[in-house]
Design a protein around this motif. Structure first.
Motif, PDB file in Angstrom:
ATOM      1  N   CYS A  26       0.847  -1.150   0.065  1.00 27.65           N
ATOM      2  CA  CYS A  26      -0.014   0.084  -0.046  1.00 27.65           C
ATOM      3  C   CYS A  26       0.879   1.283   0.131  1.00 27.65           C
ATOM      4  CB  CYS A  26      -0.895  -0.056   1.311  1.00 27.65           C
ATOM      5  SG  CYS A  26      -1.863   1.378   1.509  1.00 27.65           S
ATOM      6  N   HIS A  28      -0.109   4.479   0.676  1.00 26.35           N
ATOM      7  CA  HIS A  28      -0.612   5.821   1.259  1.00 26.35           C
ATOM      8  C   HIS A  28      -0.207   5.995   2.643  1.00 26.35           C
ATOM      9  CE1 HIS A  28      -3.650   5.396  -1.928  1.00 26.35           C
ATOM     10  NE2 HIS A  28      -4.155   4.314  -1.617  1.00 26.35           N
ATOM     11  N   ASN A  29       0.148   4.953   3.652  1.00 25.36           N
ATOM     12  CA  ASN A  29       0.875   5.217   4.622  1.00 25.36           C
ATOM     13  C   ASN A  29       0.064   6.167   5.602  1.00 25.36           C
ATOM     14  OD1 ASN A  29       2.688   4.756   6.561  1.00 25.36           O
ATOM     15  ND2 ASN A  29       4.007   6.462   5.800  1.00 25.36           N
ATOM     16  N   CYS A  30      -1.126   5.750   5.573  1.00 34.29           N
ATOM     17  CA  CYS A  30      -2.166   6.809   6.345  1.00 34.29           C
ATOM     18  C   CYS A  30      -1.714   6.574   8.099  1.00 34.29           C
ATOM     19  CB  CYS A  30      -3.559   6.104   6.604  1.00 34.29           C
ATOM     20  SG  CYS A  30      -4.246   5.712   4.998  1.00 34.29           S
ATOM     21  N   CYS A  33      -2.805   3.694  10.637  1.00 30.40           N
ATOM     22  CA  CYS A  33      -3.223   2.566   9.738  1.00 30.40           C
ATOM     23  C   CYS A  33      -3.407   1.051  10.713  1.00 30.40           C
ATOM     24  CB  CYS A  33      -2.225   2.431   8.749  1.00 30.40           C
ATOM     25  SG  CYS A  33      -2.258   0.687   7.886  1.00 30.40           S
ATOM     26  N   GLN A  39       1.167  -2.725   4.664  1.00 24.72           N
ATOM     27  CA  GLN A  39       1.859  -1.830   3.550  1.00 24.72           C
ATOM     28  C   GLN A  39       3.084  -2.267   2.858  1.00 24.72           C
ATOM     29  OE1 GLN A  39       2.526   2.054   5.626  1.00 24.72           O
ATOM     30  NE2 GLN A  39       0.611   1.757   6.796  1.00 24.72           N
ATOM     31  N   GLY A  69      -6.790  -4.851   1.654  1.00 29.52           N
ATOM     32  CA  GLY A  69      -5.600  -4.760   1.816  1.00 29.52           C
ATOM     33  C   GLY A  69      -4.985  -4.162   3.247  1.00 29.52           C
ATOM     34  N   GLY A  70      -3.685  -3.524   2.980  1.00 30.29           N
ATOM     35  CA  GLY A  70      -3.025  -2.955   1.660  1.00 30.29           C
ATOM     36  C   GLY A  70      -4.143  -2.491   0.585  1.00 30.29           C
ATOM     37  N   GLY A 102      -7.808   3.120  -0.697  1.00 30.42           N
ATOM     38  CA  GLY A 102      -7.510   4.388  -0.102  1.00 30.42           C
ATOM     39  C   GLY A 102      -7.518   5.548  -1.336  1.00 30.42           C
ATOM     40  N   PHE A 131      -7.876   6.116   5.366  1.00 37.02           N
ATOM     41  CA  PHE A 131      -8.264   5.902   6.727  1.00 37.02           C
ATOM     42  C   PHE A 131      -7.703   7.559   7.294  1.00 37.02           C
ATOM     43  CE2 PHE A 131      -7.060   5.404  11.047  1.00 37.02           C
ATOM     44  CZ  PHE A 131      -8.159   5.311  11.760  1.00 37.02           C
TER      45      PHE A 131
END
Ligand code: SF4
Length: 167
Positions: A26, A28-30, A33, A39, A69-70, A102, A131
């Motif tokens: 993933c 995005h690295n929210c 998470c 990720q 996911g991911g 995401g 998120f």
């Protein structure tokens, strides 16, 4: 593609009993998470499409699949995710397909590439958006934060507007 996990049956990841595939990787690295290990694109085990389809076919309780996911719709994962959805539909034509991403629907539509277009045509419900910790709400059904939407993708495309699923 690597797979971070697979649930043979769940009622927490969309309406009705569903098989749930968690892909690895993933971008995005929210912050906040809940699935940080997923990720990593190398986390988990090799995705064996046929084995997963066989497990889905063995389970008569299921009404659909959810892909989470991911990030299923990043450039690294989207082709294999699309092939998986198409192959599931060949053996289970009545299944509905939920996907968590995401990316927002608008961001996906802006990509303007064939693989994203075809993938969106094969998804019934998209839970979209990253998120956002400040908007976290544990009482929400099927999503983690208030900004995320549960979209009827085919109605969004046909009507050219945002149509959310009534939950
Ligand atoms: S999109 Fe989902 S998996 Fe990716 S970083 Fe955000 S919360 Fe984690």
């Amino acid at each position: 593609m690597k797979m971070a996990g697979f649930y043979d049956e769940s009622i927490s990841n969309g309406l009705g009993w569903r098989a749930v595939l968690f892909v690895s990787g993933c971008p995005h690295n929210c912050p906040g998470c809940q699935n940080k290990q997923a990720q990593d694109y190398n986390y988990g085990v090799e995705f064996n499409k046929q084995e997963i389809i066989d497990r889905i076919c063995e389970n008569s309780i299921l009404k659909g699949i959810t892909i989470s996911g991911g990030e299923p719709l990043c450039k690294e994962n989207i082709s294999e995710v699309l092939e998986f959805i198409k192959d599931v539909k060949k053996v289970k034509p009545n299944f509905d397909v939920w996907c968590y991403s995401g990316y927002t629907l608008e961001q996906l539509e802006q990509r303007d590439d064939q693989i994203t277009k075809e993938t969106l045509k094969n998804i019934d419900v998209l839970v979209d958006g990253r998120f956002v910790q400040e908007k976290k709400n544990p009482t929400l059904k099927f999503k983690g934060s208030e900004n995320q939407r549960i979209l009827d993708v085919q109605k969004c495309i046909q009507q050219n507007k945002i149509v959310q699923v009534a939950i």
